[in-house]
Write an enzyme that holds these catalytic residues in place. Structure first.
Site, PDB file in Angstrom:
ATOM      1  N   HIS A   1     -12.943  16.953  16.899  1.00 43.09           N
ATOM      2  CA  HIS A   1     -13.689  17.506  15.761  1.00 43.09           C
ATOM      3  C   HIS A   1     -14.953  18.231  16.215  1.00 43.09           C
ATOM      4  O   HIS A   1     -15.524  18.998  15.450  1.00 43.09           O
ATOM      5  CB  HIS A   1     -13.942  16.456  14.678  1.00 43.09           C
ATOM      6  CG  HIS A   1     -15.019  15.455  14.951  1.00 43.09           C
ATOM      7  ND1 HIS A   1     -14.777  14.211  15.483  1.00 43.09           N
ATOM      8  CD2 HIS A   1     -16.352  15.489  14.732  1.00 43.09           C
ATOM      9  CE1 HIS A   1     -15.909  13.532  15.579  1.00 43.09           C
ATOM     10  NE2 HIS A   1     -16.883  14.289  15.129  1.00 43.09           N
TER      11      HIS A   1
ATOM     12  N   ASP B   1      -8.990  11.737  18.968  1.00 48.22           N
ATOM     13  CA  ASP B   1     -10.055  12.696  18.658  1.00 48.22           C
ATOM     14  C   ASP B   1     -10.781  13.163  19.934  1.00 48.22           C
ATOM     15  O   ASP B   1     -11.920  12.794  20.185  1.00 48.22           O
ATOM     16  CB  ASP B   1     -11.040  12.055  17.673  1.00 48.22           C
ATOM     17  CG  ASP B   1     -11.939  13.081  16.997  1.00 48.22           C
ATOM     18  OD1 ASP B   1     -12.010  14.228  17.491  1.00 48.22           O
ATOM     19  OD2 ASP B   1     -12.580  12.741  15.986  1.00 48.22           O
TER      20      ASP B   1
ATOM     21  N   SER C   1     -21.042  12.173  18.317  1.00 46.20           N
ATOM     22  CA  SER C   1     -19.625  12.486  18.442  1.00 46.20           C
ATOM     23  C   SER C   1     -19.321  13.034  19.819  1.00 46.20           C
ATOM     24  O   SER C   1     -19.990  13.953  20.284  1.00 46.20           O
ATOM     25  CB  SER C   1     -19.225  13.536  17.422  1.00 46.20           C
ATOM     26  OG  SER C   1     -18.984  12.944  16.197  1.00 46.20           O
TER      27      SER C   1
HETATM   28  N1  ARG Z   1     -16.701  11.219  10.561  1.00 46.51           N
HETATM   29  C1  ARG Z   1     -16.753  11.887  11.815  1.00 46.51           C
HETATM   30  C2  ARG Z   1     -18.159  12.300  12.138  1.00 46.51           C
HETATM   31  O1  ARG Z   1     -18.985  12.490  11.302  1.00 46.51           O
HETATM   32  C3  ARG Z   1     -15.941  13.123  11.855  1.00 46.51           C
HETATM   33  C4  ARG Z   1     -14.525  12.850  11.939  1.00 46.51           C
HETATM   34  C5  ARG Z   1     -13.750  14.110  11.861  1.00 46.51           C
HETATM   35  N2  ARG Z   1     -12.434  13.819  11.395  1.00 46.51           N
HETATM   36  C6  ARG Z   1     -11.970  14.195  10.209  1.00 46.51           C
HETATM   37  N3  ARG Z   1     -10.810  13.772   9.830  1.00 46.51           N
HETATM   38  N4  ARG Z   1     -12.640  15.013   9.442  1.00 46.51           N
HETATM   39  O2  ARG Z   1     -18.466  12.510  13.256  1.00 46.51           O
END
Ligand code: ARG
Length: 725
Positions: A96, A232, A660
């Protein structure tokens, strides 16, 4: 967690800073102080490296493998983190985090979002114009170069200016004539300042990405939640000039020889194992007062959730209707959907975990402590009341601000039609002849670019949806004049209004734009409905933003004093500073949790879960045929056991957006995973850390290697990595 990038043009201060340590897992620590504050703790928990091996400014150390990712050549924040994993500058981050770049390289013919991408050789790696990798060279406490020069009588505005002047000088000096990029950041609400020296590499190329059905498996449904079965990760490579120095993209560049890279562990993880995470958390609000929490609950969060909800719904319709639009909007959509769900979850957490009560308790103690002593009263007596009134004030303007920022200013035509400078020039065509000619030239080039990827029909729908929403939700006295005018003229029929606008405006059609530019006139531009709308909206936005910013003066002052007082009140507590997009480490352990009464979540997920979740009719849960085959054949290679393979795991680390892609590292300094999310039960974790509930969701490095090796067959990459059995 990817950092939420609000599209706000004004400097919004999301009040932040943390309370005290209550568990070893809590805290985003500054690497410079590890030896003094954390090292003994970390050793007791399972760290086998020396303090010098993890942070040193003279020798290479673990911190040299940590990378801040940004779109800028001179970053003052990072949207994600990466970790260097080879002696040729290979970098792991989340899927992501690479998503935006992957989308930009995608089209209907080669849809890397859907199919993934793997560079077979260095020359196939894809350069990216707006992606940089920053390495921290060193950091330094510069508080004493700043605070003594700020008198207590300065207004907040003058204080900001003085700080700006001083930090400008400090940054300039430390940059060694542009060799380094330097930022001075404020900590503890402006009670301390630290200087950070970076090397910024601007040639960062895409090397590999799994299909979204792996990298984003579970989609927005699983996002922010456990149990998770998402691979991811994505892979980049940092390039340098032949002499190793930072350079913009060039054919002559070579893969970076990093000072340090992380070996990758195949040993696997067990409950209670030590885990540390290094990276660039973007922002937390751990010192937020009850007034701030109330403001989030009643004003800030609902405004974001409501406007984004409508915007996402409208985007989704367009994306579902047209595959080209699906690709074009994929990254924006993912980012907004992520933020939308975050604030829904945060609101839920604030209520369920009774954050207002918990904050009030702290404030009551603070107030009692202040009232014990006249000198304290003099100094801290107004801190809380300033915060209270400040939040009441910003509470009034946040809704129109968000509805403009994330809503009405969103349609492309509003942005494209903005800017009155050209109009001003056209008012005096003789005087400005040359400037007009050059403006026309650049506007023609811009038009070529803009209309090449412009989907007018969808943009029109978005405009109508945002106008209708604004008028429905925002009180009438906060409507811009231009909206009142349109409302009156069209009797509330915004669809009719938009039909007319798209029929007439030069900004809605390339032909009309080009013929206007052949014979530009102020008269025509000044009457253009898109221009009128855009100017009206932006002017209103700046006015509201001005009011908002004024109220922030009392907020920043109140916050600074409250935090200073709190630390004075508890001199023996070690307070960690809130996240602010500077390098931090957090340490904790691999751990399960009890999510709710009778709900006990394991700390790992396995390949079995992918097949359980599979749903060929739901795009979020499609399992690629090849992956399914490998799982059914239990063909896991060295990355799993006879029956299954671990995909994701949980740790107690304290992270937030910006972390992330952060490497998750074991006690021997080896990569065991990449952090990619937080969990639903603790979505208010940016405000209060919840030791029992809060977990970091990581993708296991064995699953990453499995996808590279067994799924993608990218042996070239496997050979490049240092894999420890
Ligand atoms: N919640 C994650 C973050 O803020 C992002 C994950 C991305 N995945 C998704 N399915 N949108 O870092």
């Amino acid at each position: 967690m990817r950092r939420l990038v609000l599209l706000l043009a004004v400097g919004m201060v999301f009040l932040s800073r943390g309370y005290s340590i209550s568990a070893p897992d809590e805290g985003m620590w500054l690497p410079m102080f590890v030896d003094r504050l954390n090292y003994t703790d970390m050793q007791a928990m399972g760290l086998n490296l020396t303090a010098e091996e993890i942070y040193s400014i003279n020798n290479s150390s673990l911190k040299d493998a940590i990378v801040g990712l940004s779109g800028s050549a001179t970053p003052n924040g990072f949207f994600c983190t990466g970790g260097i994993v080879s002696d040729q500058g290979l970098l792991f981050t989340n899927h992501h985090c690479g998503y935006d770049v992957i989308q930009q390289h995608s089209s209907l013919d080669h849809d890397y979002l859907t199919d993934g991408f793997w560079a077979a050789a260095f020359r196939d790696e894809l350069p990216n114009e707006n992606l940089s990798a920053s390495f921290l060279v060193r950091m330094e406490d510069v508080t004493d170069s700043i605070l003594p020069f700020l008198s207590d009588t300065l207004t907040e505005r003058d204080r900001r200016m003085t700080i700006g002047e001083i930090t400008g000088r400090l940054e300039e000096r430390a940059s060694e004539e542009g060799k380094y990029h330097v930022n001075v950041n404020s900590f503890y609400g402006g009670n301390e300042y630290y200087l950070f020296v970076y090397e910024v590499y601007q040639d960062v190329r895409l090397v590999g990405a799994p299909p979204s059905a792996i990298g984003k498996f579970g989609g927005d449904t699983d996002n922010w939640m456990w149990p998770r079965h998402t691979g991811d990760f994505s892979i980049f490579r940092v390039y340098s000039a032949p002499d190793g120095s930072p350079a913009t993209y060039s054919d002559d560049n070579v893969p970076l020889k990093p000072r340090h890279f992380l070996p990758i562990s195949l040993k696997g993880i067990e409950k209670d194992d030590f885990a540390m995470i290094w990276g660039y958390p973007g922002g937390t609000q751990r010192y937020l007062t009850s007034y701030g929490v109330k403001y989030n609950l009643e004003h800030f969060n609902p405004a974001i959730v409501d406007v984004l909800g409508k915007r996402l719904e409208t985007m989704k319709e367009e994306m579902d209707a047209d595959p080209a639009i699906r690709i074009a909007l994929a990254s924006d959509y993912a980012g907004l959907a992520n933020a939308w769900k975050l604030y829904i979850g945060q609101t839920r957490g604030i209520k369920r975990l009774k954050l207002i009560d918990r904050k009030t308790e702290i404030e009551d103690k603070f107030t009692a402590w202040v009232s014990e002593d006249p000198a304290r009263k003099e100094k801290y007596g107004n801190a809380l009341s300033d915060l209270k009134s400040g939040y009441e004030e910003v509470g009034k303007s946040i809704k129109p601000l968000m509805y403009l920022n994330l809503g009405l200013l969103g349609p492309e035509i509003v942005d494209y039609a903005s800017g009155s400078a050209f109009y001003e020039l056209l008012l005096d065509p003789k005087e400005n002849k040359e400037m007009i000619e050059s403006a026309v030239q650049s506007r023609k080039e811009l038009a070529e670019e803009h209309f090449a990827e412009y989907h007018a029909a969808g943009d029109k729908k978005m405009l109508v949806a945002m106008l209708e929403l604004y008028v429905k939700d925002v009180p009438a006295d906060l409507h811009p004049q231009v909206i009142k005018d349109i409302h009156a003229e069209y009797k509330g029929d915004f669809k009719k209004y938009a039909d007319d606008l798209f029929e007439e405006s030069i900004f809605a059609d390339k032909g009309r734009m080009m013929s206007f530019l052949d014979k530009p006139s102020a008269k025509k531009l000044g009457k253009d409905p898109a221009y009128i709308l855009s100017e009206g909206l932006y002017n209103h936005f700046y006015a509201v933003a001005g009011t908002y910013r004024q109220a922030q003066g009392s907020l920043s002052k109140g916050e600074r004093l409250f935090i200073a007082g709190l630390r004075e009140m508890n001199p023996d507590k070690v307070y960690y500073p809130d996240a602010n997009s500077t390098m931090r480490l957090t340490y904790g352990s691999v751990q399960d949790y009890i999510a709710a009464d009778a709900v006990h979540y394991d700390y790992i997920t396995t390949s079995v879960g992918i097949l359980e979740k599979e749903d060929p009719d739901n795009e979020e849960f499609i399992v690629p045929a090849r992956l399914k085959q490998l799982i059914e054949d239990k063909d896991f290679g060295p990355y799993g056991n006879a029956d299954e393979m671990v995909l994701c795991f949980l740790t107690t680390n304290d992270i937030t957006g910006g972390n992330s892609g952060s490497p998750v590292i074991n006690g021997d300094g080896e990569l065991i995973g990449l952090a990619f999310d937080g969990n639903w039960e603790a979505m208010s974790g940016d405000i209060v850390f919840e030791p029992e509930l809060q977990r970091t969701i990581c993708v296991d490095s064995r699953y990453v290697l499995f996808v590279i090796d067994k799924y993608a067959g990218a042996q070239n990459l496997i050979e490049e990595l240092k894999i420890v059995k």
